[in-house]
Design an enzyme around this catalytic site. Structure first.
Site, PDB file in Angstrom:
ATOM      1  CG  ASN A  65       4.863  18.293  16.163  1.00  0.00           C
ATOM      2  OD1 ASN A  65       5.255  19.084  17.179  1.00  0.00           O
ATOM      3  ND2 ASN A  65       4.450  18.323  15.194  1.00  0.00           N
ATOM      4  CG  HIS A  66       1.821  15.820  13.665  1.00  0.00           C
ATOM      5  ND1 HIS A  66       3.156  16.290  13.443  1.00  0.00           N
ATOM      6  CD2 HIS A  66       1.726  14.769  12.774  1.00  0.00           C
ATOM      7  CE1 HIS A  66       3.571  15.497  12.636  1.00  0.00           C
ATOM      8  NE2 HIS A  66       2.542  14.522  12.137  1.00  0.00           N
ATOM      9  CD  GLN A  76       0.611  15.392   9.146  1.00  0.00           C
ATOM     10  OE1 GLN A  76       1.457  16.174   8.898  1.00  0.00           O
ATOM     11  NE2 GLN A  76       1.306  14.077   8.925  1.00  0.00           N
ATOM     12  NE  ARG A 129      13.133  10.068  12.457  1.00  0.00           N
ATOM     13  CZ  ARG A 129      12.217  10.631  11.816  1.00  0.00           C
ATOM     14  NH1 ARG A 129      10.909  10.619  12.243  1.00  0.00           N
ATOM     15  NH2 ARG A 129      12.411  11.549  10.872  1.00  0.00           N
ATOM     16  CG  ASP A 137       8.186  12.686  12.988  1.00  0.00           C
ATOM     17  OD1 ASP A 137       9.187  13.031  11.925  1.00  0.00           O
ATOM     18  OD2 ASP A 137       7.383  13.445  12.789  1.00  0.00           O
ATOM     19  CG  LEU A 161       7.788  16.482  20.947  1.00  0.00           C
ATOM     20  CD1 LEU A 161       6.352  16.326  20.916  1.00  0.00           C
ATOM     21  CD2 LEU A 161       8.511  15.134  21.216  1.00  0.00           C
ATOM     22  CD  GLU A 173       7.705  26.012  17.247  1.00  0.00           C
ATOM     23  OE1 GLU A 173       8.742  26.703  16.466  1.00  0.00           O
ATOM     24  OE2 GLU A 173       6.616  25.825  16.590  1.00  0.00           O
ATOM     25  CD  GLU A 188      12.911  14.552  11.172  1.00  0.00           C
ATOM     26  OE1 GLU A 188      12.713  14.858  10.085  1.00  0.00           O
ATOM     27  OE2 GLU A 188      11.583  14.443  11.825  1.00  0.00           O
ATOM     28  CG  HIS A 209      11.916   8.665   6.048  1.00  0.00           C
ATOM     29  ND1 HIS A 209      12.987   8.860   7.099  1.00  0.00           N
ATOM     30  CD2 HIS A 209      11.000   9.448   6.402  1.00  0.00           C
ATOM     31  CE1 HIS A 209      12.610   9.594   7.693  1.00  0.00           C
ATOM     32  NE2 HIS A 209      11.262  10.024   7.332  1.00  0.00           N
ATOM     33  CG  ASP A 210      11.273  12.894   5.275  1.00  0.00           C
ATOM     34  OD1 ASP A 210      10.456  12.425   4.846  1.00  0.00           O
ATOM     35  OD2 ASP A 210      11.746  13.381   6.247  1.00  0.00           O
TER      36      ASP A 210
END
Length: 557
Positions: free
Chosen positions: A107-108, A173, A203, A205, A210, A212, A247, A314-315
């Site tokens: 995405n970035h 980012q 996985r 992210d 992504l 949008e 995700e 992990h978040d």
């Protein structure tokens, strides 16, 4: 029912284990975990019963966002080893029957990525259109901030470029522009490269971000979901059983779109954030209502799609799907102090500390999540009941080094403590001296040994992965009662969310051929009354996994 066909959908009955290479095992004493160290721990993971590792980003990065700000998609961060070390690790994992997937973060990029540096320096660069630029902040751009405590806009002025660039995450980012066909080709190359080196999927992210296109003014020659479908097709051509786990933290009706049509031709799996947040509310209230409501709202999926279920990741523990009042309920019970909360919508704690170390309750929670429709995902250290380190800022509080032993640095590294990539848990009750793999391996009743048993039972219960689930309508509000049927096989899963014992009963109209039921996770045999009624008592925070025994074969049903 041909059980051999299930191998094509290996991920449905997999046990996923997410880890950060840099905090798992240091092999050379520099304070940073590495692939050589991870390879040394493969036998531990195989013994635990893990069948697929999910690696957090391991690419070169300035690590302003723990590796999610990438500067090179085609190699390994030198601190973690070399491409050769990566390949040796993959070979070692595969030899133990463990597949490996990795984070796909497209995405970035980092602002330090050569693509962005070239793009900002020259408006005629081929990389200029790989990012999203604007002379002014557009009115029709994306709304809402991912990190409202750290960012005040989705646009950042760049002095070198002389324009604003779009960033849905941190200002360091910049977002990639998926409307650019050359960029989309590059993303396929990245996927193909790592598949060739042995990955079994990714996985993905931040999938909604992504796809949008808000803020992108150039036209896209393919609809975003059609592009995701093309990406899935490319993945399948390169590696037939590779997967995309997404995700997608949206409401269920919107998550369903990311699986694709009835053929399930986009994401194979999505992490189930809705159920995860319902779990928080159910635990606080010691009432199954929130989980029952959530499961009833869960959309039906294509046959070749599935959920990934987790207790913690992990978040931060995101609670954004709850109402403000519900969120405050959870905060009061599990994170009453301000430094335990994040962004006003989540908690930066692990489950053992939120439950005050109550082992019965903790084990019930993991049994419950392993009993939910989908494949279970563990975050490293959960199997031993590791705690967070609130001295580490932000979301990184749950990403402290793995606790292998009661030796210095928890056996993670021989480096001096001040050289560690991240500080080990220091709180006395939760430090490596009290919570570690080595001690628990030698303690029969430990969390680790119980988790190994749970994993084994889950792998031996393919009804959850491939069967059809239904509620068992019991009147007791603290009890979650599910049934799975797959061909002639059946399993009944009961969990008591309450601190008080509960008795329940239910009449099975198809139980005439059952000789009885066996608790396959705990202990005990159960019989049905003449009218087919099962009566069960559940201890405080108790759970039972019951499999019927057929009278005709005495085999598991």
């Amino acid at each position: 029912m041909d059980i051999s066909r299930t191998s094509d959908a290996w991920w449905k009955n997999a046990i996923f284990y997410c880890l950060d290479v840099q905090t798992f095992q240091d092999s050379n004493g520099d304070g940073v975990g590495d692939f050589a160290g991870l390879a040394q721990r493969i036998d531990y993971l195989a013994g635990l019963g893990v069948t697929c590792l999910w690696l957090m980003p391991f690419f070169p990065s300035p690590s302003r966002d723990d590796g999610y700000d990438i500067t090179d998609y085609y190699t390994v961060d030198p601190a973690l080893g070399s491409l050769g070390d990566f390949v040796e690790f993959i070979r070692t994992a595969n030899s133990r029957g463990i597949k490996v997937i990795a984070d796909l973060v497209v995405n970035h990029t980092s602002v330090d990525h050569p693509w962005f540096q070239a793009a900002r320096a020259d408006r005629n660069s081929r990389f200029r259109d790989w990012y999203v630029w604007s002379d002014e902040i557009p009115e029709g751009g994306p709304q809402g901030l991912v990190f409202p405590d750290e960012e005040d806009s989705n646009w950042e002025w760049d002095e070198v470029a002389g324009q604003y660039f779009l960033h849905r995450f941190y200002k360091h980012q910049p977002d990639l522009n998926i409307s650019n066909p050359e960029l989309r080709t590059e993303i396929r190359r990245i996927i193909g490269f790592w598949l060739q080196l042995g990955l079994s999927g990714f996985r993905v992210d931040a999938v909604p971000f992504l796809l949008e296109t808000d803020g992108i003014t150039s036209s896209m020659d393919v609809a975003p979901h059609d592009w995701l479908r093309e990406l899935r097709g490319f993945l399948g051509r390169r590696c037939g059983d590779a997967i995309l786990m997404g995700e997608v933290n949206l409401e269920y009706e919107n998550v369903r779109r990311f699986f694709g049509g009835e053929g399930g031709d986009e994401l194979n799996m999505c992490l189930d954030f809705n159920l995860n947040q319902a779990l928080a509310l159910a635990l606080v209230r010691e009432d199954a209502g929130a989980l029952v409501h959530c499961l009833r709202a869960q959309p039906s999926l294509p046959e070749n799609a599935g959920w990934a279920q987790f207790v913690r990741n992990h978040d931060e523990w995101s609670l954004d799907k709850l109402t403000e009042a519900e969120r405050q309920e959870v905060f009061k019970a599990f994170g009453p102090k301000e430094d335990m909360q994040l962004f006003g919508r989540g908690l930066r704690r692990r489950m053992p500390t939120m439950l005050n170390g109550n082992q019965d309750r903790l084990r019930m929670v993991y049994s419950l999540i392993f009993a939910m429709p989908g494949a279970p995902v563990l975050f490293y250290g959960e199997e031993i009941g590791m705690a967070e380190n609130l001295d580490i800022p932000g979301r990184l509080s749950v990403r402290s080094p793995m606790q292998w032993s009661n030796r210095p640095n928890g056996g993670f590294s021989s480096a001096p403590p001040d050289k560690l990539t991240r500080a080990v848990v220091a709180a006395r009750k939760w430090s490596p001296a009290e919570v570690n793999v080595m001690d628990q391996e030698r303690t029969p009743g430990s969390m680790l040994n119980w988790m190994e048993r749970l994993i084994r039972r889950r792998r031996e219960t393919p009804e959850i992965a491939f069967g059809t689930w239904s509620f068992i309508p019991v009147p007791e509000s603290p009890i979650v009662a599910l049934r799975y049927d797959w061909g002639e096989r059946c399993v009944i899963l009961l969990h008591n969310l309450s601190a008080t014992p509960c008795q329940t009963s239910y009449r099975f109209h198809d139980g005439a051929g059952w000789e009885g039921l066996t608790d396959i996770l705990g202990e005990g045999e159960f019989t049905l009354s003449r009218d087919g009624t099962l009566r069960v008592e559940l201890a405080p925070y108790g759970c039972r996994w019951l499999r019927p025994r057929r009278a005709d074969t005495s085999a598991a049903g």
